[in-house]
Design an enzyme around this catalytic site. Structure first.
Site, PDB file in Angstrom:
ATOM      1  N   ARG A   5      58.929 -74.751 -37.611  1.00 11.38           N
ATOM      2  CA  ARG A   5      57.628 -74.329 -37.062  1.00 11.38           C
ATOM      3  C   ARG A   5      56.526 -75.372 -37.235  1.00 11.38           C
ATOM      4  O   ARG A   5      55.342 -75.044 -37.266  1.00 11.38           O
ATOM      5  CB  ARG A   5      57.171 -72.999 -37.667  1.00 11.38           C
TER       6      ARG A   5
ATOM      7  N   LYS B  22      48.792 -83.165 -27.251  1.00 13.47           N
ATOM      8  CA  LYS B  22      49.590 -82.469 -26.221  1.00 13.47           C
ATOM      9  C   LYS B  22      51.014 -83.004 -26.300  1.00 13.47           C
ATOM     10  O   LYS B  22      51.241 -84.207 -26.166  1.00 13.47           O
ATOM     11  CB  LYS B  22      49.023 -82.734 -24.824  1.00 13.47           C
TER      12      LYS B  22
ATOM     13  N   GLU C 192      41.777 -77.350 -24.574  1.00 14.82           N
ATOM     14  CA  GLU C 192      41.412 -77.373 -23.154  1.00 14.82           C
ATOM     15  C   GLU C 192      40.894 -76.040 -22.641  1.00 14.82           C
ATOM     16  O   GLU C 192      41.370 -75.499 -21.652  1.00 14.82           O
ATOM     17  CB  GLU C 192      42.594 -77.866 -22.311  1.00 14.82           C
TER      18      GLU C 192
ATOM     19  N   HIS D 236      43.995 -86.230 -11.100  1.00 12.98           N
ATOM     20  CA  HIS D 236      45.370 -85.793 -11.364  1.00 12.98           C
ATOM     21  C   HIS D 236      45.930 -84.830 -10.314  1.00 12.98           C
ATOM     22  O   HIS D 236      47.126 -84.826 -10.079  1.00 12.98           O
ATOM     23  CB  HIS D 236      45.476 -85.154 -12.752  1.00 12.98           C
TER      24      HIS D 236
ATOM     25  N   ASN E 253      41.467 -84.759 -16.476  1.00 12.46           N
ATOM     26  CA  ASN E 253      42.405 -84.725 -15.345  1.00 12.46           C
ATOM     27  C   ASN E 253      41.792 -85.234 -14.047  1.00 12.46           C
ATOM     28  O   ASN E 253      42.330 -84.970 -12.968  1.00 12.46           O
ATOM     29  CB  ASN E 253      42.918 -83.295 -15.147  1.00 12.46           C
TER      30      ASN E 253
ATOM     31  N   ARG F  47      37.907 -80.570 -21.881  1.00 10.14           N
ATOM     32  CA  ARG F  47      39.109 -81.423 -21.871  1.00 10.14           C
ATOM     33  C   ARG F  47      39.736 -81.512 -20.479  1.00 10.14           C
ATOM     34  O   ARG F  47      40.383 -82.497 -20.153  1.00 10.14           O
ATOM     35  CB  ARG F  47      40.132 -80.931 -22.912  1.00 10.14           C
TER      36      ARG F  47
ATOM     37  N   LYS G 195      38.218 -90.298 -25.701  1.00 10.26           N
ATOM     38  CA  LYS G 195      39.143 -89.162 -25.688  1.00 10.26           C
ATOM     39  C   LYS G 195      39.078 -88.386 -27.004  1.00 10.26           C
ATOM     40  O   LYS G 195      39.136 -87.153 -27.014  1.00 10.26           O
ATOM     41  CB  LYS G 195      40.583 -89.632 -25.404  1.00 10.26           C
TER      42      LYS G 195
ATOM     43  N   GLU H 189      44.381 -95.453 -16.689  1.00  9.70           N
ATOM     44  CA  GLU H 189      43.929 -94.404 -17.614  1.00  9.70           C
ATOM     45  C   GLU H 189      42.696 -94.861 -18.403  1.00  9.70           C
ATOM     46  O   GLU H 189      41.907 -94.035 -18.857  1.00  9.70           O
ATOM     47  CB  GLU H 189      45.062 -93.999 -18.565  1.00  9.70           C
TER      48      GLU H 189
ATOM     49  N   HIS I  31      52.868 -92.754 -12.933  1.00 12.17           N
ATOM     50  CA  HIS I  31      51.795 -91.772 -13.146  1.00 12.17           C
ATOM     51  C   HIS I  31      50.406 -92.433 -13.037  1.00 12.17           C
ATOM     52  O   HIS I  31      49.529 -91.941 -12.320  1.00 12.17           O
ATOM     53  CB  HIS I  31      51.983 -91.119 -14.518  1.00 12.17           C
TER      54      HIS I  31
ATOM     55  N   HIS J 111      49.191 -86.087  -8.940  1.00  8.39           N
ATOM     56  CA  HIS J 111      50.481 -85.393  -9.114  1.00  8.39           C
ATOM     57  C   HIS J 111      51.135 -85.117  -7.773  1.00  8.39           C
ATOM     58  O   HIS J 111      52.353 -85.231  -7.631  1.00  8.39           O
ATOM     59  CB  HIS J 111      50.292 -84.075  -9.878  1.00  8.39           C
TER      60      HIS J 111
HETATM   61  P1  NAD Z   1      57.263 -94.199 -20.468  1.00 10.23           P
HETATM   62  O1  NAD Z   1      57.278 -93.592 -21.787  1.00 10.23           O
HETATM   63  O2  NAD Z   1      58.319 -93.815 -19.503  1.00 10.23           O
HETATM   64  O3  NAD Z   1      57.262 -95.783 -20.623  1.00 10.23           O
HETATM   65  C1  NAD Z   1      57.239 -96.593 -19.471  1.00 10.23           C
HETATM   66  C2  NAD Z   1      58.375 -97.611 -19.471  1.00 10.23           C
HETATM   67  O4  NAD Z   1      58.062 -98.663 -20.376  1.00 10.23           O
HETATM   68  C3  NAD Z   1      59.721 -97.059 -19.925  1.00 10.23           C
HETATM   69  O5  NAD Z   1      60.730 -97.652 -19.173  1.00 10.23           O
HETATM   70  C4  NAD Z   1      59.791 -97.513 -21.380  1.00 10.23           C
HETATM   71  O6  NAD Z   1      61.117 -97.612 -21.862  1.00 10.23           O
HETATM   72  C5  NAD Z   1      59.147 -98.852 -21.282  1.00 10.23           C
HETATM   73  N1  NAD Z   1      58.547 -99.369 -22.509  1.00 10.23           N
HETATM   74  C6  NAD Z   1      57.804 -98.675 -23.408  1.00 10.23           C
HETATM   75  N2  NAD Z   1      57.279 -99.514 -24.297  1.00 10.23           N
HETATM   76  C7  NAD Z   1      57.702-100.749 -23.982  1.00 10.23           C
HETATM   77  C8  NAD Z   1      57.479-102.036 -24.534  1.00 10.23           C
HETATM   78  N3  NAD Z   1      56.625-102.230 -25.538  1.00 10.23           N
HETATM   79  N4  NAD Z   1      58.108-103.092 -23.969  1.00 10.23           N
HETATM   80  C9  NAD Z   1      58.924-102.917 -22.885  1.00 10.23           C
HETATM   81  N5  NAD Z   1      59.137-101.732 -22.296  1.00 10.23           N
HETATM   82  C10 NAD Z   1      58.521-100.670 -22.851  1.00 10.23           C
HETATM   83  O7  NAD Z   1      55.879 -93.925 -19.708  1.00 10.23           O
HETATM   84  P2  NAD Z   1      54.373 -93.865 -20.200  1.00 10.23           P
HETATM   85  O8  NAD Z   1      53.576 -94.299 -19.022  1.00 10.23           O
HETATM   86  O9  NAD Z   1      54.158 -94.516 -21.508  1.00 10.23           O
HETATM   87  O10 NAD Z   1      54.151 -92.297 -20.429  1.00 10.23           O
HETATM   88  C11 NAD Z   1      54.326 -91.378 -19.377  1.00 10.23           C
HETATM   89  C12 NAD Z   1      54.575 -90.015 -19.988  1.00 10.23           C
HETATM   90  O11 NAD Z   1      53.438 -89.645 -20.762  1.00 10.23           O
HETATM   91  C13 NAD Z   1      54.793 -88.913 -18.979  1.00 10.23           C
HETATM   92  O12 NAD Z   1      55.872 -88.118 -19.397  1.00 10.23           O
HETATM   93  C14 NAD Z   1      53.515 -88.109 -19.036  1.00 10.23           C
HETATM   94  O13 NAD Z   1      53.704 -86.747 -18.726  1.00 10.23           O
HETATM   95  C15 NAD Z   1      53.105 -88.299 -20.463  1.00 10.23           C
HETATM   96  N6  NAD Z   1      51.677 -88.146 -20.722  1.00 10.23           N
HETATM   97  C16 NAD Z   1      51.333 -87.324 -21.729  1.00 10.23           C
HETATM   98  C17 NAD Z   1      50.006 -87.174 -22.046  1.00 10.23           C
HETATM   99  C18 NAD Z   1      49.637 -86.324 -23.220  1.00 10.23           C
HETATM  100  O14 NAD Z   1      48.442 -86.081 -23.415  1.00 10.23           O
HETATM  101  N7  NAD Z   1      50.579 -85.895 -24.015  1.00 10.23           N
HETATM  102  C19 NAD Z   1      49.015 -87.857 -21.349  1.00 10.23           C
HETATM  103  C20 NAD Z   1      49.417 -88.708 -20.311  1.00 10.23           C
HETATM  104  C21 NAD Z   1      50.761 -88.846 -20.006  1.00 10.23           C
HETATM  105  N1  GLY Z   2      45.936 -86.395 -20.697  1.00 11.38           N
HETATM  106  C1  GLY Z   2      45.090 -85.268 -20.674  1.00 11.38           C
HETATM  107  C2  GLY Z   2      44.837 -84.666 -22.012  1.00 11.38           C
HETATM  108  O1  GLY Z   2      45.251 -85.178 -23.023  1.00 11.38           O
HETATM  109  O2  GLY Z   2      44.205 -83.660 -22.081  1.00 11.38           O
END
Ligand code: NAD
Ligand code: GLY
Length: 367
Positions: free
Chosen positions: A126, A148, A242, A253, A250, A246, A232, A190, A270, A257
């Site tokens: 948990r 998140k 949110e 977005h 978006n 918050r 942020k 971003e 993204h 999306h």
């Molecule tokens: P990702 O995690 O897929 O990474 C992008 C690519 O870069 C992948 O191929 C990864 O293997 C590669 N990579 C990562 N670090 C590297 C490095 N240092 N050197 C070489 N390659 C590297 O994508 P992302 O853009 O980091 O994240 C996207 C994800 O984040 C989505 O799932 C999205 O929903 C999520 N997200 C979450 C939040 C949140 O608040 N939790 C906010 C925005 C996005």
């Molecule tokens: N990426 C949007 C949030 O963290 O709320």
């Protein structure tokens, strides 16, 4: 980029009382093991990463875990692997490790790894500690901060999750040296988003420093990450779950999306969808009399200077995009609810946006 922790270290605190945490930003932070190891309370750690990032950086993390009972858990690379099935496997790995309540999950990778690792930590007993070690620009400025966490279902992205804050965020900018160019630019989108929503002075600073950011110069890069995280962190501290403000994060977005989905997640990253989406939101806001052409022009120029896409990809159909926008989680009672723009540094949630106006903007952008 330097490989030593140095005076260029920036620390941003996410002020959430006893659940607050530091976001460290700078070079050499993964190998500055004493700093982050102090955040581990127990004797067990599971390092979740993927098959691309682990060969590059897992060894550095392993050096900091010497003397603990720990194991790596690797997923395949890509959004398609942010699944319940992989959370189940991560929980099995924690069980095999004999992880107790004071165990810690370390998320080493981009947002995919961070979201999945955070959710796994939220589920085990948990909720146990986790540390974010973001290795993409996007994850440093956005997904690693704010708690998140979650995974995708076949029915849609991020449909299952939990708010679960990390114990610390270790944003080692040396890891960006291996990040592919396109991923780097998606992260810059971003950064622009944060400035566009809530920090006009930061937006002006980005306009001045765009060339340096394109060249990945260390000092401006750290400054840009820190300013976005600072913004942020403030939003998250005021509205962790949110209920209001918050949602402004978006901006772009709903359009973005729809564009990502229309491209079956293979045409646009993204951050690229967010870049085009922010511009469409700006154009819609201008049409609705909320902002003026000068602001739209500034946003357009900044995105172009940062070599981000600003046009709807060829072949996408406005009617299909509008249909996808109707599915957005922010919508209420069958009406569109969008984050719109009041010009540089100001955004607003607007309910009941007319579909005809949205359609007009989409059609103009696909001509
Ligand atoms: P990702 O995690 O897929 O990474 C992008 C690519 O870069 C992948 O191929 C990864 O293997 C590669 N990579 C990562 N670090 C590297 C490095 N240092 N050197 C070489 N390659 C590297 O994508 P992302 O853009 O980091 O994240 C996207 C994800 O984040 C989505 O799932 C999205 O929903 C999520 N997200 C979450 C939040 C949140 O608040 N939790 C906010 C925005 C996005
Ligand atoms: N990426 C949007 C949030 O963290 O709320």
């Amino acid at each position: 980029m330097s490989t030593h922790a140095s005076s260029s270290l920036r620390t941003i605190d996410v002020a959430l009382g006893t659940r607050g945490y530091p976001v460290w930003i700078g070079p050499g932070l993964i190998t500055d093991t004493a700093r982050w190891r102090a955040m581990l309370r127990g004797r067990h750690a599971l390092v979740i990463s993927n098959t691309t990032v682990a060969p590059l950086y897992l060894e550095r993390v392993a050096d900091g875990l010497d003397g603990l009972q720990w194991s790596p858990f690797l997923i395949d690379d890509g959004e398609a692997h942010k699944t319940f099935a992989n959370v189940g496997r991560a929980l099995e790995a924690l069980a095999q490790l004999g992880a107790t309540r004071d165990a810690c999950v370390v998320a080493l990778g981009g947002g995919v790894v961070g979201d999945l690792a955070g959710f796994s930590a939220a589920c085990w007993m948990r909720g146990i500690d986790f540390i974010q070690m973001p290795t993409t620009l996007l994850s440093m400025v956005d997904s690693s901060v704010g708690g998140k966490t979650g995974v995708n279902l076949p029915a849609g992205k991020n449909l299952v999750g939990a708010f679960h804050q990390p114990r610390a965020v270790v944003a080692d900018i040396d890891t960006l040296a291996t990040l592919p160019e396109r991923e780097y630019r998606a992260g810059l989108a971003e950064v622009v988003k944060g400035a566009a929503i809530g920090d006009a002075a930061f937006f002006a600073w980005l306009e001045q420093r765009a060339a340096a950011l394109n060249a990945r110069e260390t000092a401006p890069l750290i400054e840009a990450i820190a300013r976005k995280v600072q913004y942020k962190a403030g939003v998250v501290a005021r509205d962790e779950t949110e209920q209001g403000e918050r949602a402004l994060l978006n901006l772009g977005h709903t359009f973005g999306h729809a564009l990502e989905t229309a491209g079956k997640y293979t045409v646009l990253l993204h951050g690229e969808g967010v870049a085009i989406g922010m511009l469409l939101a700006a154009k819609l806001s201008e049409r609705l009399g909320m902002s003026d052409a000068g602001d739209t022009g500034r946003l357009h120029r900044l995105l172009e200077t940062l070599r981000l896409p600003t046009a709807i990809p060829a072949g996408m159909d406005p009617a299909q995009l509008l249909a996808l926008m109707r599915l957005d989680k922010k919508n209420l009672a069958g009406t569109l609810r969008l984050i719109l723009w009041r010009g540089v540094g100001r955004a607003e949630i607007v309910s009941g946006v007319g579909e005809a106006d949205v359609m007009a903007v989409l059609e103009a952008a696909t001509r």
